[in-house]
Design a protein around this motif. Structure first.
Motif, short mmCIF file in Angstrom:
data_model
loop_
_atom_site.label_atom_id
_atom_site.label_comp_id
_atom_site.label_asym_id
_atom_site.label_seq_id
_atom_site.Cartn_x
_atom_site.Cartn_y
_atom_site.Cartn_z
N LYS A 51 -5.92 11.67 0.52
CA LYS A 51 -5.55 10.25 0.34
C LYS A 51 -6.79 9.42 0.01
O LYS A 51 -7.96 9.96 0.44
CB LYS A 51 -4.78 9.64 1.61
N SER A 52 -6.73 8.44 -0.78
CA SER A 52 -7.79 7.81 -1.36
C SER A 52 -7.40 6.20 -1.31
O SER A 52 -6.49 5.82 -0.99
CB SER A 52 -8.01 8.21 -2.80
N LYS A 53 -8.55 5.57 -1.60
CA LYS A 53 -8.35 4.03 -1.51
C LYS A 53 -9.25 3.31 -2.54
O LYS A 53 -10.40 3.82 -2.94
CB LYS A 53 -8.61 3.21 -0.16
N THR A 63 2.87 -8.76 -6.04
CA THR A 63 4.08 -8.49 -5.18
C THR A 63 4.29 -7.25 -5.32
O THR A 63 3.65 -6.30 -5.93
CB THR A 63 5.12 -9.34 -6.41
N ASP A 64 5.14 -6.73 -4.29
CA ASP A 64 5.53 -5.21 -4.26
C ASP A 64 6.23 -4.64 -5.60
O ASP A 64 5.84 -3.63 -5.77
CB ASP A 64 6.54 -5.18 -3.27
N ALA A 65 6.86 -5.33 -6.36
CA ALA A 65 7.33 -5.14 -7.58
C ALA A 65 6.02 -4.82 -8.66
O ALA A 65 6.06 -3.68 -9.29
CB ALA A 65 8.34 -6.02 -8.17
N GLU A 66 5.17 -5.71 -8.57
CA GLU A 66 3.75 -5.23 -9.50
C GLU A 66 3.20 -4.14 -9.04
O GLU A 66 2.48 -3.35 -9.70
CB GLU A 66 2.89 -6.80 -9.40
N ILE A 67 2.92 -3.80 -7.60
CA ILE A 67 2.48 -2.72 -7.24
C ILE A 67 3.46 -1.41 -7.62
O ILE A 67 2.68 -0.69 -8.04
CB ILE A 67 2.32 -2.79 -5.50
N ALA A 68 4.61 -1.52 -7.59
CA ALA A 68 5.42 -0.55 -7.88
C ALA A 68 5.16 -0.34 -9.49
O ALA A 68 5.22 0.89 -10.07
CB ALA A 68 6.86 -0.68 -7.82
N ASN A 69 4.91 -1.19 -10.47
CA ASN A 69 4.75 -1.17 -11.77
C ASN A 69 3.55 -0.43 -12.12
O ASN A 69 3.42 0.29 -12.80
CB ASN A 69 5.00 -2.72 -12.32
N VAL A 70 2.49 -0.95 -11.09
CA VAL A 70 0.91 -0.02 -11.36
C VAL A 70 1.24 1.33 -11.25
O VAL A 70 0.78 2.07 -12.02
CB VAL A 70 0.04 -0.61 -10.38
N ARG A 139 1.14 8.43 -6.15
CA ARG A 139 1.95 7.59 -5.38
C ARG A 139 1.12 6.47 -4.54
O ARG A 139 0.01 7.04 -3.74
CB ARG A 139 2.63 8.51 -4.25
N ILE A 140 1.52 5.14 -4.59
CA ILE A 140 0.56 4.24 -3.96
C ILE A 140 1.22 4.21 -2.44
O ILE A 140 2.72 3.97 -2.24
CB ILE A 140 0.68 2.85 -4.52
N ILE A 141 0.55 4.83 -1.37
CA ILE A 141 1.38 4.91 -0.11
C ILE A 141 1.13 3.47 0.77
O ILE A 141 1.95 3.33 1.66
CB ILE A 141 1.03 6.21 0.72
N SER A 142 0.18 2.55 0.41
CA SER A 142 0.29 1.22 1.11
C SER A 142 -0.72 0.43 0.28
O SER A 142 -1.40 0.88 -0.52
CB SER A 142 -0.28 1.42 2.80
N HIS A 143 -0.57 -0.90 0.65
CA HIS A 143 -1.43 -1.95 0.04
C HIS A 143 -1.61 -3.07 0.86
O HIS A 143 -0.76 -3.49 1.78
CB HIS A 143 -0.95 -2.19 -1.38
N ASP A 144 -2.79 -3.93 0.87
CA ASP A 144 -3.02 -5.08 1.48
C ASP A 144 -3.85 -5.90 0.84
O ASP A 144 -4.74 -5.61 -0.16
CB ASP A 144 -3.34 -4.87 3.03
N TYR A 145 -3.67 -7.03 1.07
CA TYR A 145 -4.48 -8.27 0.08
C TYR A 145 -4.97 -9.26 1.39
O TYR A 145 -4.40 -9.67 2.12
CB TYR A 145 -3.66 -9.03 -0.76
N ARG A 153 -3.85 2.15 -1.08
CA ARG A 153 -4.23 3.40 -0.58
C ARG A 153 -3.18 4.33 -1.47
O ARG A 153 -2.03 4.02 -1.67
CB ARG A 153 -3.87 3.78 0.79
N PHE A 154 -3.53 5.51 -1.86
CA PHE A 154 -2.68 6.35 -2.74
C PHE A 154 -3.14 7.88 -2.46
O PHE A 154 -4.18 8.19 -1.83
CB PHE A 154 -2.92 6.18 -4.03
N LYS A 155 -2.03 8.68 -3.06
CA LYS A 155 -2.28 10.09 -2.83
C LYS A 155 -1.62 10.70 -4.07
O LYS A 155 -1.06 10.16 -4.60
CB LYS A 155 -1.51 10.73 -1.64
N LEU A 156 -1.78 12.08 -3.93
CA LEU A 156 -1.13 12.74 -5.37
C LEU A 156 -0.11 13.86 -4.57
O LEU A 156 -0.58 14.38 -3.49
CB LEU A 156 -2.12 13.52 -6.15
N GLU A 157 0.87 14.10 -5.49
CA GLU A 157 1.92 15.25 -4.98
C GLU A 157 2.00 15.94 -6.13
O GLU A 157 1.77 15.64 -7.46
CB GLU A 157 3.20 14.46 -4.71
#
Length: 163
Positions: A51-53, A63-70, A139-145, A153-157
């Motif tokens: 995992k990476s960040k 927003t969560d929707a914007e993160i999903a769009n990224v 996959r973005i596994i989490s985010h905070d601001y 924070r993300f990983k690859l599958e």
């Protein structure tokens, strides 16, 4: 006719061995953030196999929707099967196509420019896949601001890259 001897460019030493699929995914993520938010590329990144960040300077929290769009945009680029290529050029030439603000003061004049198709270009000494199709699913596994910084924070599958 004699051919001129081609000399290898002199580059700064690189101090880390990256996991190529994750490092290439970071390039795509950085360009996606630049395009979506007009922010600089990540100023603080920790890129590892599992995992990476990456941290991005943003005026407001997405927003969560914007993160999903990224995440969706990064995966769309990966799915295009773009070639990842390397070229060498002077800092003067590179300054016309890439942001050099993260270069160390002692950087050599010759830079290694890594391109992900026509989507991204940056000065980089790291390891990369040959084609985005080798990356797998991002996959973005989490985010905070907090305090103007977005941490992703993300990983690859399902990567198809082999060492």
């Amino acid at each position: 006719m004699l051919m001129e001897e081609i000399q290898a460019p002199v580059l700064n030493a690189h101090n880390k061995k990256e996991y190529p699929p994750m490092h290439t995914a970071e390039h795509i993520l950085n360009q996606t953030m630049v395009r979506n938010y007009g922010c600089p590329r990540s100023r603080n990144a920790h890129i590892e196999r599992k995992k990476s960040k990456c941290d991005y300077l943003l005026a407001t929290a997405p927003t969560d929707a914007e993160i999903a769009n990224v995440e969706a945009q990064v995966n769309k680029v990966i799915a295009q099967g773009l070639p990842v290529t390397v070229s060498y050029m002077s800092q003067a030439e590179a300054s016309n196509i890439v942001d050099l603000s993260k270069l160390p003061a002692d950087a050599t004049d010759t830079l290694r420019i890594v391109r992900v198709g026509d989507y991204d270009a940056c000065a980089c000494a790291g390891d990369h896949v040959e084609n985005t199709s080798q990356i797998g699913t991002f996959r973005i596994i989490s985010h905070d601001y907090a305090d103007g910084t977005l941490r992703l924070r993300f990983k690859l599958e399902n990567t198809t890259w082999t060492e």
